[in-house]
Write an enzyme that holds these catalytic residues in place. Structure first.
Site, PDB file in Angstrom:
ATOM      1  N   HIS A  34      32.589  42.513  37.398  1.00 41.54           N
ATOM      2  CA  HIS A  34      32.917  42.295  37.385  1.00 41.54           C
ATOM      3  C   HIS A  34      34.470  42.483  37.984  1.00 41.54           C
ATOM      4  O   HIS A  34      34.948  43.099  37.529  1.00 41.54           O
ATOM      5  CB  HIS A  34      33.363  40.918  36.126  1.00 41.54           C
ATOM      6  CG  HIS A  34      34.787  40.147  36.648  1.00 41.54           C
ATOM      7  ND1 HIS A  34      35.490  39.054  36.042  1.00 41.54           N
ATOM      8  CD2 HIS A  34      34.174  39.186  37.837  1.00 41.54           C
ATOM      9  CE1 HIS A  34      35.710  39.170  36.795  1.00 41.54           C
ATOM     10  NE2 HIS A  34      34.948  38.062  37.705  1.00 41.54           N
ATOM     11  N   ASP A  38      39.417  36.299  36.547  1.00 39.86           N
ATOM     12  CA  ASP A  38      38.573  34.704  36.414  1.00 39.86           C
ATOM     13  C   ASP A  38      39.887  33.723  35.451  1.00 39.86           C
ATOM     14  O   ASP A  38      39.824  34.676  34.113  1.00 39.86           O
ATOM     15  CB  ASP A  38      37.381  34.493  36.130  1.00 39.86           C
ATOM     16  CG  ASP A  38      36.721  35.065  36.931  1.00 39.86           C
ATOM     17  OD1 ASP A  38      36.728  35.391  37.866  1.00 39.86           O
ATOM     18  OD2 ASP A  38      35.326  35.058  36.658  1.00 39.86           O
ATOM     19  N   HIS A 113      37.374  27.497  38.412  1.00 43.09           N
ATOM     20  CA  HIS A 113      38.119  28.498  38.371  1.00 43.09           C
ATOM     21  C   HIS A 113      38.900  30.108  39.413  1.00 43.09           C
ATOM     22  O   HIS A 113      37.809  29.812  40.235  1.00 43.09           O
ATOM     23  CB  HIS A 113      37.346  29.890  36.785  1.00 43.09           C
ATOM     24  CG  HIS A 113      36.610  30.343  37.561  1.00 43.09           C
ATOM     25  ND1 HIS A 113      34.673  30.244  37.922  1.00 43.09           N
ATOM     26  CD2 HIS A 113      35.972  32.235  38.037  1.00 43.09           C
ATOM     27  CE1 HIS A 113      34.018  30.781  38.828  1.00 43.09           C
ATOM     28  NE2 HIS A 113      35.143  32.293  39.593  1.00 43.09           N
TER      29      HIS A 113
HETATM   30 ZN   LIG Z   1      35.196  36.303  38.843  1.00 48.07          ZN
END
Ligand SMILES: [Zn+2]
Length: 203
Positions: A34, A38, A113
């Site tokens: 990632h 987030d 998100h």
């Molecule tokens: Zn993300």
């Protein structure tokens, strides 16, 4: 130069996936862990520019980022994904704290998100294609982790259920689905695919 950014929204929202977290399914699709942070937040939450800059990219890529923008800064760039609406145009100048968009759940998103990523010139991580962990660059420490509870329960999935729905049932908030995912990563290979009969720990 010293980089000091603000968090790209007002108020407090939980971090649903940290930088560098390597969900197996995520690495499989994206090719590396990632590359941002987030923050779980309801669709329509104002998204703010983390610093002064110029909008250097704006596009809608339905199969990945969804509606996303990049801002070029003196020190590098910042990126905002899964937006529902833009408030600025390509090549427009923006100032720190200006509303640039509204959050959403476009592209690959299990729930609403904001994906926020930065590249700081000269400080990018080679195994992350130049992306940096935003956390140390914020002007204030981000304390938006969901509160831990200490009464573990378990939930057996029934037909048609989603992580979002289970999170609503136990936490009252669907966007906390990632807590269930985090606690049951050994069982859940892809958060979009859960099966009846699976037993999850609800912490
Ligand atoms: Zn993300």
């Amino acid at each position: 130069m010293e980089v000091k950014i603000i968090k790209p929204f007002k108020g407090e929202f939980p971090i649903s996936q940290k930088f560098g977290e390597a969900g197996e399914w995520y690495v499989k699709i994206v090719g590396y862990p990632h590359n941002g942070m987030d923050f779980a937040m309801p669709t329509g939450t104002p998204v703010l520019a983390c610093d002064d800059g110029v909008l250097s990219y704006a596009d809608n890529v339905p199969d990945s980022d969804g509606l996303g923008i990049n801002i070029s800064h003196e020190w590098g760039l910042s990126q905002y994904w899964h937006l529902s609406k833009l408030a600025v145009k390509y090549q427009e100048k923006v100032v720190k704290g200006q509303k640039i968009a509204e959050s959403g759940a476009t592209g690959w998103a299990t729930g609403p998100h904001l994906h926020f990523g930065i590249k700081v010139n000269g400080q990018g991580l080679p195994n992350m294609r130049g992306w940096c962990d935003p956390s140390p660059f914020f002007d204030k420490v981000i304390t938006t982790e969901p509160p831990a509870e200490n009464n573990p329960r378990s939930h057996t999935v029934t037909r048609g259920e989603t992580l979002w729905g289970i999170a609503v049932k136990y936490y009252g908030k669907g966007y906390l689905w990632s807590r269930i995912y985090e606690a049951n990563k050994k069982i859940i290979k892809n958060p979009n695919l859960i099966y009846s009969g699976q037993k999850f720990l609800i912490s």
